[in-house]
Design a protein around this motif. Sequence first.
Motif, PDB file in Angstrom:
ATOM      1  N   ASP A  63      10.116   2.498  -1.802  1.00  0.00           N
ATOM      2  CA  ASP A  63      11.363   2.427  -2.579  1.00  0.00           C
ATOM      3  C   ASP A  63      11.154   2.112  -4.005  1.00  0.00           C
ATOM      4  O   ASP A  63      11.155   0.892  -4.398  1.00  0.00           O
ATOM      5  N   ALA A  64      11.366   2.985  -5.060  1.00  0.00           N
ATOM      6  CA  ALA A  64      10.845   2.799  -6.194  1.00  0.00           C
ATOM      7  C   ALA A  64      12.134   1.910  -6.879  1.00  0.00           C
ATOM      8  O   ALA A  64      11.988   1.284  -7.825  1.00  0.00           O
ATOM      9  N   TRP A  65      13.429   2.023  -6.364  1.00  0.00           N
ATOM     10  CA  TRP A  65      14.347   1.046  -6.925  1.00  0.00           C
ATOM     11  C   TRP A  65      13.911  -0.226  -6.489  1.00  0.00           C
ATOM     12  O   TRP A  65      14.139  -1.272  -7.390  1.00  0.00           O
ATOM     13  N   ALA A  66      13.594  -0.613  -5.375  1.00  0.00           N
ATOM     14  CA  ALA A  66      13.356  -1.955  -4.785  1.00  0.00           C
ATOM     15  C   ALA A  66      12.151  -2.400  -5.696  1.00  0.00           C
ATOM     16  O   ALA A  66      12.228  -3.693  -6.159  1.00  0.00           O
ATOM     17  N   VAL A  67      11.105  -1.682  -5.813  1.00  0.00           N
ATOM     18  CA  VAL A  67       9.972  -2.057  -6.919  1.00  0.00           C
ATOM     19  C   VAL A  67      10.278  -2.293  -8.179  1.00  0.00           C
ATOM     20  O   VAL A  67       9.861  -3.480  -8.688  1.00  0.00           O
ATOM     21  N   LEU A  68      11.128  -1.520  -8.818  1.00  0.00           N
ATOM     22  CA  LEU A  68      11.789  -1.805 -10.179  1.00  0.00           C
ATOM     23  C   LEU A  68      12.535  -3.235 -10.187  1.00  0.00           C
ATOM     24  O   LEU A  68      12.444  -4.149 -11.089  1.00  0.00           O
ATOM     25  N   ARG A  69      13.419  -3.391  -8.984  1.00  0.00           N
ATOM     26  CA  ARG A  69      14.169  -4.720  -8.997  1.00  0.00           C
ATOM     27  C   ARG A  69      13.524  -5.839  -9.020  1.00  0.00           C
ATOM     28  O   ARG A  69      13.439  -6.932  -9.746  1.00  0.00           O
ATOM     29  N   GLU A  70      12.339  -5.860  -8.245  1.00  0.00           N
ATOM     30  CA  GLU A  70      11.290  -6.796  -7.944  1.00  0.00           C
ATOM     31  C   GLU A  70      10.665  -7.026  -9.428  1.00  0.00           C
ATOM     32  O   GLU A  70      10.400  -8.242  -9.748  1.00  0.00           O
ATOM     33  N   ALA A  71      10.280  -5.973 -10.175  1.00  0.00           N
ATOM     34  CA  ALA A  71       9.442  -6.220 -11.103  1.00  0.00           C
ATOM     35  C   ALA A  71      10.346  -7.064 -12.224  1.00  0.00           C
ATOM     36  O   ALA A  71       9.847  -7.918 -12.915  1.00  0.00           O
ATOM     37  N   ASN A  72      11.873  -6.136 -12.547  1.00  0.00           N
ATOM     38  CA  ASN A  72      12.602  -7.000 -13.427  1.00  0.00           C
ATOM     39  C   ASN A  72      12.745  -8.517 -12.947  1.00  0.00           C
ATOM     40  O   ASN A  72      12.833  -9.183 -14.017  1.00  0.00           O
ATOM     41  N   GLU A  73      12.735  -8.749 -11.619  1.00  0.00           N
ATOM     42  CA  GLU A  73      12.957 -10.092 -11.259  1.00  0.00           C
ATOM     43  C   GLU A  73      11.606 -11.191 -11.716  1.00  0.00           C
ATOM     44  O   GLU A  73      11.862 -12.138 -12.325  1.00  0.00           O
ATOM     45  N   GLY A 131       0.828  -1.158  -0.031  1.00  0.00           N
ATOM     46  CA  GLY A 131      -0.023  -0.075   0.142  1.00  0.00           C
ATOM     47  C   GLY A 131       0.795   1.259  -0.009  1.00  0.00           C
ATOM     48  O   GLY A 131       0.243   2.443  -0.014  1.00  0.00           O
ATOM     49  N   LYS A 132       2.143   1.241  -0.015  1.00  0.00           N
ATOM     50  CA  LYS A 132       3.075   2.382  -0.239  1.00  0.00           C
ATOM     51  C   LYS A 132       2.757   2.856  -1.553  1.00  0.00           C
ATOM     52  O   LYS A 132       2.797   2.303  -2.554  1.00  0.00           O
ATOM     53  N   VAL A 133       3.039   4.385  -1.588  1.00  0.00           N
ATOM     54  CA  VAL A 133       2.967   4.987  -2.633  1.00  0.00           C
ATOM     55  C   VAL A 133       4.139   4.789  -3.530  1.00  0.00           C
ATOM     56  O   VAL A 133       5.192   4.936  -3.184  1.00  0.00           O
ATOM     57  N   VAL A 134       3.987   4.268  -4.789  1.00  0.00           N
ATOM     58  CA  VAL A 134       5.269   4.224  -5.766  1.00  0.00           C
ATOM     59  C   VAL A 134       5.208   5.546  -6.546  1.00  0.00           C
ATOM     60  O   VAL A 134       6.404   6.143  -6.639  1.00  0.00           O
ATOM     61  N   ASN A 135       4.169   5.810  -7.294  1.00  0.00           N
ATOM     62  CA  ASN A 135       4.214   7.362  -7.939  1.00  0.00           C
ATOM     63  C   ASN A 135       2.743   7.646  -8.220  1.00  0.00           C
ATOM     64  O   ASN A 135       1.835   6.920  -7.797  1.00  0.00           O
TER      65      ASN A 135
END
Length: 308
Positions: A292-302, A257-261
């Motif tokens: 943490d947008a970087w963490a969200v991106l890394r998880e999405a890439n995985e 539920g944290k805001v990404v963008n």
Amino acid sequence: MSTRSEEFEELRPLLFSIAYRILGSVSEAEDAVQETWLRFSVSPTRPTSVKAFLSAVVTRISINVLRSARVRREEYVGPWFPEPLLTDPYQDPARSAELADSVSMAALLLLERLSPLERAVFVLREVFGFDFPEVASAVGRSEAACRQLAVRARRHMATGRPRFEADRRERQRLAERFFDAFRDGDLDGLRELLAADVHLVADGGGKTPQWGTGIIGADNVTRLFAALVPPFARIGGVVEPHEVNGQPGAIFRDRDGKVVNTWALDILDGRVQTIRTVINPDKLGHMGPVADAWAVLREANEARRPTD
């Protein structure tokens, strides 16, 4: 007779709305309103018009803050957008159209081209309908000077005035179709709702993943969607449609539920013309915990790798 606190609270929505349009920042506008209260609470005399007094104080504070903020914005990394505003607290049925369009991302970016005084005069006169004696008192200039400032401001704003779908209900319907297609991973559905020269641009402030000066063209934006949409869904991302700066938009959240963008859409002629996304975490905190947008991106890439 009303207490000072009661009089102030009644006018707080107006004061915030003035400050936000001058500053383009929720946090700075809230600080300006609080400083206005502090000055009002210790004022030795009671003004004849509390509205005029408080509007003048919050305007002058906002002008001073904007002058220092402009220096920081010149050094900003990448595109700069205002802090997303989900709800404008001030409502006036007689000026609803002016209020809604003046708070859009496109309009606020146009206001950035004005000097602080021009911006304040334009906001007070054109958006909120203050008469020139009130405007002059608020900005500390003569009525004649304020009229000249207003003319210059209107001229600058007219040259790039944003155009939106006239029917707000039509805008909302198209946005609903757009975000439904996003949630469903319907890339063809998304593609058909984009203008041929659609522009997707992000404000990350150098602190998050971003796409340079933006991505232009329906095919290029669709390719980005193809890379982002499926993995975002797989990691439990949530798209929450919400009006952003008076225009159709959405809040993107992670699984917690944290805001990404946020996204704000400019819609015209039945197509999405511009997508402005704010990812800079410094501009999202007023909406709640920020991801943490970087963490969200890394998880999405995985999440994407098994299907590559």
